[in-house]
Motif scaffolding. Structure first.
Motif, PDB file in Angstrom:
ATOM      1  N   VAL A  44     -57.130  41.288   4.225  1.00 49.22           N
ATOM      2  CA  VAL A  44     -56.586  42.403   5.009  1.00 49.22           C
ATOM      3  C   VAL A  44     -56.987  42.231   6.468  1.00 49.22           C
ATOM      4  O   VAL A  44     -56.143  42.321   7.374  1.00 49.22           O
ATOM      5  CB  VAL A  44     -57.108  43.754   4.461  1.00 49.22           C
ATOM      6  CG1 VAL A  44     -56.736  44.900   5.394  1.00 49.22           C
ATOM      7  CG2 VAL A  44     -56.564  44.005   3.058  1.00 49.22           C
ATOM      8  N   ARG A  45     -58.284  41.942   6.702  1.00 50.26           N
ATOM      9  CA  ARG A  45     -58.758  41.786   8.087  1.00 50.26           C
ATOM     10  C   ARG A  45     -58.035  40.649   8.787  1.00 50.26           C
ATOM     11  O   ARG A  45     -57.633  40.760   9.936  1.00 50.26           O
ATOM     12  CB  ARG A  45     -60.265  41.505   8.095  1.00 50.26           C
ATOM     13  CG  ARG A  45     -61.077  42.762   7.937  1.00 50.26           C
ATOM     14  CD  ARG A  45     -62.495  42.592   8.512  1.00 50.26           C
ATOM     15  NE  ARG A  45     -63.439  43.322   7.684  1.00 50.26           N
ATOM     16  CZ  ARG A  45     -64.184  42.767   6.735  1.00 50.26           C
ATOM     17  NH1 ARG A  45     -64.144  41.462   6.522  1.00 50.26           N
ATOM     18  NH2 ARG A  45     -64.987  43.516   6.017  1.00 50.26           N
ATOM     19  N   LYS A  46     -57.876  39.544   8.050  1.00 48.66           N
ATOM     20  CA  LYS A  46     -57.224  38.358   8.620  1.00 48.66           C
ATOM     21  C   LYS A  46     -55.757  38.664   8.961  1.00 48.66           C
ATOM     22  O   LYS A  46     -55.266  38.322  10.033  1.00 48.66           O
ATOM     23  CB  LYS A  46     -57.283  37.234   7.576  1.00 48.66           C
ATOM     24  CG  LYS A  46     -57.499  35.846   8.139  1.00 48.66           C
ATOM     25  CD  LYS A  46     -57.691  34.850   7.007  1.00 48.66           C
ATOM     26  CE  LYS A  46     -56.700  33.717   7.116  1.00 48.66           C
ATOM     27  NZ  LYS A  46     -56.728  32.854   5.908  1.00 48.66           N
ATOM     28  N   ASP A  47     -55.080  39.325   8.019  1.00 50.09           N
ATOM     29  CA  ASP A  47     -53.668  39.657   8.239  1.00 50.09           C
ATOM     30  C   ASP A  47     -53.503  40.533   9.477  1.00 50.09           C
ATOM     31  O   ASP A  47     -52.656  40.282  10.331  1.00 50.09           O
ATOM     32  CB  ASP A  47     -53.095  40.405   7.023  1.00 50.09           C
ATOM     33  CG  ASP A  47     -52.871  39.505   5.815  1.00 50.09           C
ATOM     34  OD1 ASP A  47     -52.925  38.265   5.983  1.00 50.09           O
ATOM     35  OD2 ASP A  47     -52.646  40.039   4.711  1.00 50.09           O
ATOM     36  N   SER A 103     -60.206  52.247   5.765  1.00 50.38           N
ATOM     37  CA  SER A 103     -61.027  51.038   5.629  1.00 50.38           C
ATOM     38  C   SER A 103     -60.184  49.899   5.070  1.00 50.38           C
ATOM     39  O   SER A 103     -59.145  50.124   4.440  1.00 50.38           O
ATOM     40  CB  SER A 103     -62.181  51.310   4.669  1.00 50.38           C
ATOM     41  OG  SER A 103     -61.667  51.516   3.366  1.00 50.38           O
ATOM     42  N   CYS A 104     -60.662  48.664   5.287  1.00 52.51           N
ATOM     43  CA  CYS A 104     -59.929  47.527   4.734  1.00 52.51           C
ATOM     44  C   CYS A 104     -59.999  47.557   3.207  1.00 52.51           C
ATOM     45  O   CYS A 104     -59.095  47.081   2.525  1.00 52.51           O
ATOM     46  CB  CYS A 104     -60.422  46.201   5.311  1.00 52.51           C
ATOM     47  SG  CYS A 104     -61.997  45.673   4.672  1.00 52.51           S
ATOM     48  N   THR A 105     -61.071  48.148   2.664  1.00 48.62           N
ATOM     49  CA  THR A 105     -61.190  48.260   1.201  1.00 48.62           C
ATOM     50  C   THR A 105     -60.072  49.130   0.638  1.00 48.62           C
ATOM     51  O   THR A 105     -59.424  48.775  -0.353  1.00 48.62           O
ATOM     52  CB  THR A 105     -62.543  48.911   0.818  1.00 48.62           C
ATOM     53  OG1 THR A 105     -63.551  48.423   1.699  1.00 48.62           O
ATOM     54  CG2 THR A 105     -62.905  48.617  -0.617  1.00 48.62           C
ATOM     55  N   HIS A 106     -59.840  50.270   1.303  1.00 46.85           N
ATOM     56  CA  HIS A 106     -58.783  51.166   0.840  1.00 46.85           C
ATOM     57  C   HIS A 106     -57.408  50.495   0.940  1.00 46.85           C
ATOM     58  O   HIS A 106     -56.616  50.523   0.002  1.00 46.85           O
ATOM     59  CB  HIS A 106     -58.803  52.461   1.655  1.00 46.85           C
ATOM     60  CG  HIS A 106     -57.738  53.432   1.242  1.00 46.85           C
ATOM     61  ND1 HIS A 106     -57.934  54.387   0.272  1.00 46.85           N
ATOM     62  CD2 HIS A 106     -56.441  53.564   1.632  1.00 46.85           C
ATOM     63  CE1 HIS A 106     -56.817  55.070   0.097  1.00 46.85           C
ATOM     64  NE2 HIS A 106     -55.896  54.587   0.904  1.00 46.85           N
ATOM     65  N   ILE A 107     -57.148  49.875   2.085  1.00 49.86           N
ATOM     66  CA  ILE A 107     -55.859  49.183   2.273  1.00 49.86           C
ATOM     67  C   ILE A 107     -55.690  48.105   1.202  1.00 49.86           C
ATOM     68  O   ILE A 107     -54.644  47.993   0.565  1.00 49.86           O
ATOM     69  CB  ILE A 107     -55.777  48.534   3.683  1.00 49.86           C
ATOM     70  CG1 ILE A 107     -55.819  49.609   4.776  1.00 49.86           C
ATOM     71  CG2 ILE A 107     -54.502  47.706   3.812  1.00 49.86           C
ATOM     72  CD1 ILE A 107     -55.833  49.035   6.190  1.00 49.86           C
ATOM     73  N   GLY A 108     -56.752  47.316   1.011  1.00 44.40           N
ATOM     74  CA  GLY A 108     -56.703  46.223   0.045  1.00 44.40           C
ATOM     75  C   GLY A 108     -56.401  46.704  -1.361  1.00 44.40           C
ATOM     76  O   GLY A 108     -55.602  46.095  -2.085  1.00 44.40           O
ATOM     77  N   LYS A 109     -57.035  47.819  -1.728  1.00 42.73           N
ATOM     78  CA  LYS A 109     -56.845  48.377  -3.064  1.00 42.73           C
ATOM     79  C   LYS A 109     -55.380  48.768  -3.277  1.00 42.73           C
ATOM     80  O   LYS A 109     -54.791  48.489  -4.319  1.00 42.73           O
ATOM     81  CB  LYS A 109     -57.741  49.605  -3.217  1.00 42.73           C
ATOM     82  CG  LYS A 109     -58.395  49.723  -4.586  1.00 42.73           C
ATOM     83  CD  LYS A 109     -59.497  50.762  -4.536  1.00 42.73           C
ATOM     84  CE  LYS A 109     -59.413  51.721  -5.703  1.00 42.73           C
ATOM     85  NZ  LYS A 109     -60.373  52.834  -5.542  1.00 42.73           N
ATOM     86  N   GLU A 110     -54.804  49.390  -2.257  1.00 39.97           N
ATOM     87  CA  GLU A 110     -53.403  49.829  -2.358  1.00 39.97           C
ATOM     88  C   GLU A 110     -52.441  48.643  -2.449  1.00 39.97           C
ATOM     89  O   GLU A 110     -51.411  48.725  -3.103  1.00 39.97           O
ATOM     90  CB  GLU A 110     -53.027  50.676  -1.136  1.00 39.97           C
ATOM     91  CG  GLU A 110     -53.701  52.047  -1.079  1.00 39.97           C
ATOM     92  CD  GLU A 110     -53.097  53.023  -2.091  1.00 39.97           C
ATOM     93  OE1 GLU A 110     -51.896  52.877  -2.401  1.00 39.97           O
ATOM     94  OE2 GLU A 110     -53.834  53.914  -2.550  1.00 39.97           O
ATOM     95  N   LEU A 111     -52.770  47.553  -1.756  1.00 36.99           N
ATOM     96  CA  LEU A 111     -51.817  46.435  -1.665  1.00 36.99           C
ATOM     97  C   LEU A 111     -52.216  45.238  -2.533  1.00 36.99           C
ATOM     98  O   LEU A 111     -51.539  44.205  -2.514  1.00 36.99           O
ATOM     99  CB  LEU A 111     -51.655  45.992  -0.203  1.00 36.99           C
ATOM    100  CG  LEU A 111     -51.141  47.063   0.774  1.00 36.99           C
ATOM    101  CD1 LEU A 111     -51.010  46.486   2.171  1.00 36.99           C
ATOM    102  CD2 LEU A 111     -49.790  47.624   0.315  1.00 36.99           C
ATOM    103  N   GLY A 112     -53.324  45.374  -3.278  1.00 34.69           N
ATOM    104  CA  GLY A 112     -53.739  44.275  -4.159  1.00 34.69           C
ATOM    105  C   GLY A 112     -54.261  43.064  -3.414  1.00 34.69           C
ATOM    106  O   GLY A 112     -54.009  41.928  -3.806  1.00 34.69           O
TER     107      GLY A 112
END
Lengths: 220, 220
Positions: free
Chosen positions: A51-54, A36-45
């Motif tokens: 995250v979705r935009k990137d 999920s974008c939440t998980h990715i976001g958490k890992e990368l701050g």
């Protein structure tokens, strides 16, 4: 492949893609198929919307409530960056930094393989540096055409940078990774990316000096 | 020395200081004593007000209608950056990139002298790389204290970066030049400057891919 909207993708998004790629590769190694974008976001701050935009710059969108397919996302980023198909590159300026970069294998992971060096110094020509040959600069054009090389790494002294860049452009080089401190003038069809190690060191040393100065003031 | 206003100098100004320094050094070599902000701006592609603002971070101001004294301005920038007094640095992670950087002499010009390497791999310890010794990482603390080294260059694999940074902080390192792609967590008293070569290559390769794509579309 993203649609050509006539606009370049935003630089900060592009600069973050290698971090996404590394995270996704480690998730894949752990056997995860979906993220999920939440998980990715958490890992990368980063926040989820960022995250979705990137990731959208690579042309991929996640499924609502499901997330991203990990292998598909890896493939999409690698294709966008061209890292699924590493580019051969020539290095111009076989000095101390040039030699160092010719000996570094790690750029292959990031889609770049330095295959030969070029220099104007007769003493360096014909020599092998880390198994890669050094050719005279005047052969750059022929060799680049023959080997279809489009990428050049520029590591000459600052004073020689513009002339060397001109030779690279004439040789058909379309992307210059510029390690010199010079600001290069090239035609609009040629991409230049500056590394600016001196600027980075300026930040490091001035911040350190400032931090030590503060400490001294505070301890008085 | 600039007054401590409690604010950090702006990053873009700091990042431009090496370019000013290079220009001023070449002016000095040509025997010039005085230079106007107009002349400097023209050479570096900046407006006069920006030049004044940038140089003011070092604590120097030009004389109206006269300009800047070249040697004084050089001294002011060098002092601000701490480059008049090069820092010894330790390199942590003697892999391919680490070796390359240990062999590069050019950082001395920018105030940094790598004097030794550290690694966890027993096979690397005791070896000399470009005349510099490699020590076991667990000796970092003692050696840094003994040699009063405050700067560390971090070139370990991404997965080992945070642990290595922790060891560096414990060893009293106050400034980390981070070549790994990891985002380091360090106490506020420690300065981190990220080089992010992978981000730079991401920009280079995506721009090249985009440029080639456009050309293809246009030629259809």
């Amino acid at each position: 492949m993203p649609e050509d909207t006539g606009k370049f993708a935003p630089l900060p998004s592009i600069r973050r893609l290698p971090a996404y790629l590394r995270l996704l590769q480690s998730l894949r190694a752990d056997g995860r198929d979906v993220v999920s974008c939440t998980h990715i976001g958490k890992e990368l701050g980063l926040v989820c919307t960022q995250v979705r935009k990137d990731l959208a710059v690579t042309g991929i969108v996640g499924k609502p409530k499901v997330g991203y397919n990990v292998p598909a996302l890896i493939a999409s980023i690698e294709e966008f960056l061209g890292w699924n198909n590493p580019q051969d590159a020539f290095l111009v300026g076989v000095g101390s930094l040039g030699r160092a970069l010719m000996g570094y294998q790690g750029f292959q992971e990031y889609g770049l393989r330095i295959v030969a060096g070029f220099d104007v110094d007769p003493a360096k020509i014909g020599v092998e540096v880390h198994g890669k040959k050094v050719f005279p600069l005047e052969e750059l054009g022929n060799t680049a055409a023959e080997m279809r090389v489009l990428v050049g790494v520029l590591t000459v002294p600052a004073a020689a940078a513009q002339d060397a860049a001109r030779s690279m452009v004439q040789a058909g080089i379309r992307a210059i990774w510029n390690y010199t401190p010079a600001t290069l003038e090239v035609p609009p069809s040629v991409v230049v990316e500056d590394v600016k190690l001196s600027a980075s060191l300026a930040v490091l040393s001035s911040r350190l000096a400032e931090s030590l100065r503060r400490e001294k003031t505070e301890s008085v």
